[in-house]
Design an enzyme around this catalytic site. Structure first.
Site, PDB file in Angstrom:
ATOM      1  N   LYS A 102     -14.251 -88.197  57.241  1.00  0.00           N
ATOM      2  CA  LYS A 102     -15.200 -87.197  56.749  1.00  0.00           C
ATOM      3  C   LYS A 102     -16.600 -87.670  57.096  1.00  0.00           C
ATOM      4  O   LYS A 102     -17.046 -88.722  56.628  1.00  0.00           O
ATOM      5  CB  LYS A 102     -15.037 -87.027  55.240  1.00  0.00           C
ATOM      6  CG  LYS A 102     -15.871 -85.904  54.637  1.00  0.00           C
ATOM      7  CD  LYS A 102     -15.501 -85.713  53.164  1.00  0.00           C
ATOM      8  CE  LYS A 102     -16.206 -84.526  52.554  1.00  0.00           C
ATOM      9  NZ  LYS A 102     -15.766 -84.292  51.154  1.00  0.00           N
ATOM     10  N   ALA A 130     -20.479 -81.435  55.742  1.00  0.00           N
ATOM     11  CA  ALA A 130     -19.638 -82.458  56.359  1.00  0.00           C
ATOM     12  C   ALA A 130     -18.607 -81.841  57.298  1.00  0.00           C
ATOM     13  O   ALA A 130     -18.197 -80.691  57.118  1.00  0.00           O
ATOM     14  CB  ALA A 130     -18.932 -83.281  55.278  1.00  0.00           C
ATOM     15  N   GLY A 162     -17.259 -78.310  56.327  1.00  0.00           N
ATOM     16  CA  GLY A 162     -17.767 -77.856  55.037  1.00  0.00           C
ATOM     17  C   GLY A 162     -19.257 -77.615  55.133  1.00  0.00           C
ATOM     18  O   GLY A 162     -19.836 -77.608  56.221  1.00  0.00           O
ATOM     19  N   ASP A 175     -12.282 -78.049  41.711  1.00  0.00           N
ATOM     20  CA  ASP A 175     -12.349 -77.393  43.021  1.00  0.00           C
ATOM     21  C   ASP A 175     -10.956 -77.299  43.633  1.00  0.00           C
ATOM     22  O   ASP A 175     -10.774 -77.559  44.823  1.00  0.00           O
ATOM     23  CB  ASP A 175     -13.297 -78.148  43.959  1.00  0.00           C
ATOM     24  CG  ASP A 175     -13.722 -77.287  45.157  1.00  0.00           C
ATOM     25  OD1 ASP A 175     -13.626 -76.047  45.062  1.00  0.00           O
ATOM     26  OD2 ASP A 175     -14.145 -77.849  46.174  1.00  0.00           O
TER      27      ASP A 175
END
Length: 338
Positions: free
Chosen positions: A42, A25, A22, A123
């Site tokens: 993560k 991350a 991302g 999201d």
């Protein structure tokens, strides 16, 4: 020559292949040292975090800590060092969810986890919808970085989410509420059914122009979908917030079928219908038997999909196939008599 970035070190875990990336991350498949447990880690780079991103990260950890639900990726632990924050989560190795009806039902059942508070995710997109494993076909929602609890009175106007799946009121920076997630469900369902999102574009400028044009989303007239599905899509994809489904209409819609969501009472309801089906079957009441078998299957099939025990799931599948075969036999008998 540029060198590949090194894999972060997490105390107590060994990291393997990268699962995704991302803006701030990376997510790795990992193994807990001293055991065989597989996890997803993560790895958030601290120096990439703006104040907003930091708030999103804190929000994600707090929400994952507070939620315990079959359809939410489980938070196992979190820790940090000088350069990273690590969120250790349940590993989902089944990939992304592709089948429309099961996706829609699972997602709607997830929305129903709180009676008085609505978890607005903001999201929702295919990349954040996973399957527990190839054998265990349970939907899991991941990434709650933009989520928050809001009431009917809460309004927002800050840009949140992924533009292709955002509600128009968010993209156009108008006030919005939790019904923005209903739009996102409609967009993802549309993509599952027709292969691409209705506003698919080659650039953000093109996407923004399509959203700004204020044209209603057209559902293909020749689409091979049920009237229930078509009506549900139309209700989710109303551009005007006042015309879009509210959560009562959303949950009550027959396409969602919340009445047959897996629960502690599902087996009792299924058994009740099966008992009647078997009695009618013995008496030769074919129409009534078929109806009762069908009602029982509406409870049993979601139970099978949500069952985490592989032996119980296999047993349920065997029983379901037996009832389906019996229904086909009854239908053949009725056809032969007519």
């Amino acid at each position: 020559m540029a060198t590949a970035p090194s894999v972060p070190r997490v105390e107590g875990y060994s990291l393997a292949e990268k699962l995704g990336s991302g803006s701030y991350a990376d997510v790795y498949k990992g193994y807990k040292k001293g055991g065989k447990e597989v996890v997803a880690v993560k790895c958030v780079v601290k120096n990439k975090l703006s104040k907003t991103a930091l708030n999103n990260l804190i929000s994600e950890i707090e929400i994952l800590k507070s939620l315990c639900h079959t359809n939410i990726v489980k938070l196992k632990d979190f820790c940090w060092d000088d350069t990273h924050v690590f969120i250790i989560m349940e590993y989902c190795g089944g990939g992304m969810k592709k089948f429309a009806k099961d996706f829609c039902n699972s997602l709607c059942w997830l929305f129903f986890i709180y009676e008085k508070r609505i978890l607005a995710i903001f999201d929702l997109k295919p990349q954040n919808i996973l399957i527990a494993s190839k054998k265990l076909q349970i939907l899991k929602i991941a990434d709650f970085g933009l989520a928050q609890y809001i009431t009917d009175d809460d309004k927002n106007s800050v840009l949140k989410g992924s533009p292709l799946y955002m509600a128009p009121e968010i993209v156009l920076k108008r006030q919005y509420d939790a019904r923005a997630d209903i739009w996102s469900v409609g967009i993802i369902l549309y993509e599952c059914l027709f292969g691409k999102a209705p506003y698919s574009s080659k650039s953000f400028d093109e996407l923004f122009s399509k959203i700004k044009a204020n044209k209603p989303i057209e559902i293909p007239s020749n689409a091979n979908i049920s009237n229930e599905c078509r009506n549900f899509l139309k209700g989710c994809l109303q551009r005007e917030l006042s015309k879009r489904f509210d959560f009562n209409s959303f949950f009550d819609h027959p396409f969602v079928d919340l009445a047959h969501a897996p629960s502690s009472d599902s087996i009792n309801k299924a058994t009740e219908h099966l008992t009647k089906a078997i009695e009618d079957d013995k008496l030769g009441n074919c129409k009534e038997a078929l109806q009762s078998y069908d009602e029982a299957l509406k409870y049993l099939i979601p139970m099978m999909h949500s069952e985490v025990d592989s032996l119980k799931r296999m047993s349920l599948r065997k029983k379901i196939n037996e009832y389906i075969n019996r229904m086909e036999t009854i239908k053949s008998q009725v056809s032969g008599e007519s």
